[in-house]
Design a protein around this motif. Structure first.
Motif: not given
Length: 345
Positions: A2-3, A119-120, A244-249, A254-258
């Motif tokens: 789902l996007l 990520i993803g 798309r995301f990564l969950k840590v602690d 999210p996958h959008l990187l600075n």
């Protein structure tokens, strides 16, 4: 998956055209998602197949997760030698460079960072600060050199990597849309994983009736909508922290990187939908605007012609750029409310 966008094909009245009574739908899995063309024109099955083949060709040539792609070779030869690429890939890379040069928040050389986080993918992880610090100097579009005569691309620093994930879908949707229009398709939707839509013509229900696009609720895992947008002959692209995301602690990354910090963007935006004439603008600028946060992103949109935006923030408020307000209606069943940009600091 789902996007950002759900498609609701609705319009108010019918008008006679040489269209099918039911749509012709064809899809392929490529570029890491399902790419679908929905057309109401009669007799364009071969053209639709050819348009889908364009996406498969770009995936074969530009995927950084597919051994043997042209982009993989350019990255592998970083700091070693220039690589000659096909005309189509060269044009894409030059376009990506122009966006990196002119806009903030987007850098085509983000690959050294994105490959760390990944990520993803199954091996996604939060890298250490020392790992990020080590590769940050490699994130700069200035490390790439072009030779127009030889049609070669050279990354001057070993370890630096191109990653076009933030622009390729929009660029490819433009190529597919141009092809379909050139071959007489008048009423269709090119859908690249629902996060990037290209609308050809008006709705199938009438010459003057727009398509209606459902903007997905970023807080829901089902096809719940924030509201409905009317659009025609435009591209609609969405970026969001839910894609798309990564969950840590307990923290969502999210996958959008600075490209400046090496970490995902962290601000008040949940999702931003860009409406533009060209898909590549919507794709690249959605990253730029996302990086700015709601208020500055809204101001950016107001200062630039030919782009409009819908922001969904973390306080369940929706902010709509001025020229879209007559074309967007919030879903009264949703938990969202229209916000006033003047209230944001």
């Amino acid at each position: 998956m789902l996007l950002g966008l759900s498609l609701t094909l609705t319009a108010c009245s019918a008008h006679k055209r040489d269209l099918r009574s039911k749509p012709y739908v064809k899809e392929v899995f490529t570029m890491g998602t399902y790419i679908k063309i929905t057309s109401y024109d009669k007799g364009h099955e071969k053209d639709i197949a050819a348009a889908l083949a364009i996406a498969k060709d770009y995936d074969k040539k530009t995927s950084v997760n597919q051994s043997g792609s042209e982009l993989d070779e350019v990255n592998d030869q970083a700091g070693i030698k220039p690589v000659k690429v096909s005309k189509s890939v060269y044009k894409l890379l030059k376009e990506a460079y122009d966006y990196s040069d002119e806009q903030t928040g987007f850098d085509m050389m983000i690959g050294a960072i994105s490959s760390l986080w990944h990520i993803g993918f199954d091996d996604a992880r939060k890298p250490s600060q020392s790992e990020i610090d080590q590769v940050l100097p490699l994130v700069s579009y200035r490390l790439i050199k072009f030779d127009d005569k030889k049609q070669t691309v050279y990354i001057t620093q070993k370890g630096a990597q191109i990653d076009l994930g933030a622009i390729t879908k929009g660029y490819v949707s433009d190529r597919m849309t141009d092809y379909l229009k050139e071959h007489g398709v008048t009423t269709a939707i090119v859908d690249l994983g629902s996060s990037s839509l290209s609308l050809i013509g008006h709705s199938y229900r009438g010459d003057d009736q727009p398509w209606t696009i459902g903007i997905k609720d970023p807080n829901k895992e089902v096809s719940t909508q924030v509201g409905l947008l009317e659009a025609q002959d435009e591209s609609v692209s969405t970026s969001g922290i839910y894609e798309r995301f990564l969950k840590v602690d307990g923290k969502i990354y999210p996958h959008l990187l600075n490209p400046k910090t090496g970490y995902p963007f962290d601000n008040d935006i949940q999702s931003v939908t860009i409406v533009s004439k060209k898909g590549v603008d919507g794709d690249a600028l959605s990253t730029t605007i996302f990086s700015l946060g709601t208020k500055k992103g809204y101001e950016f949109v107001e200062q630039h012609k030919n782009i409009e935006a819908i922001f969904v923030d973390k306080d369940s408020k929706v902010y709509v750029s001025k020229n879209l307000k007559e074309r967007f209606e919030i879903d009264k069943k949703s938990e969202y409310q229209l916000g006033d940009i003047a209230d944001l600091k």
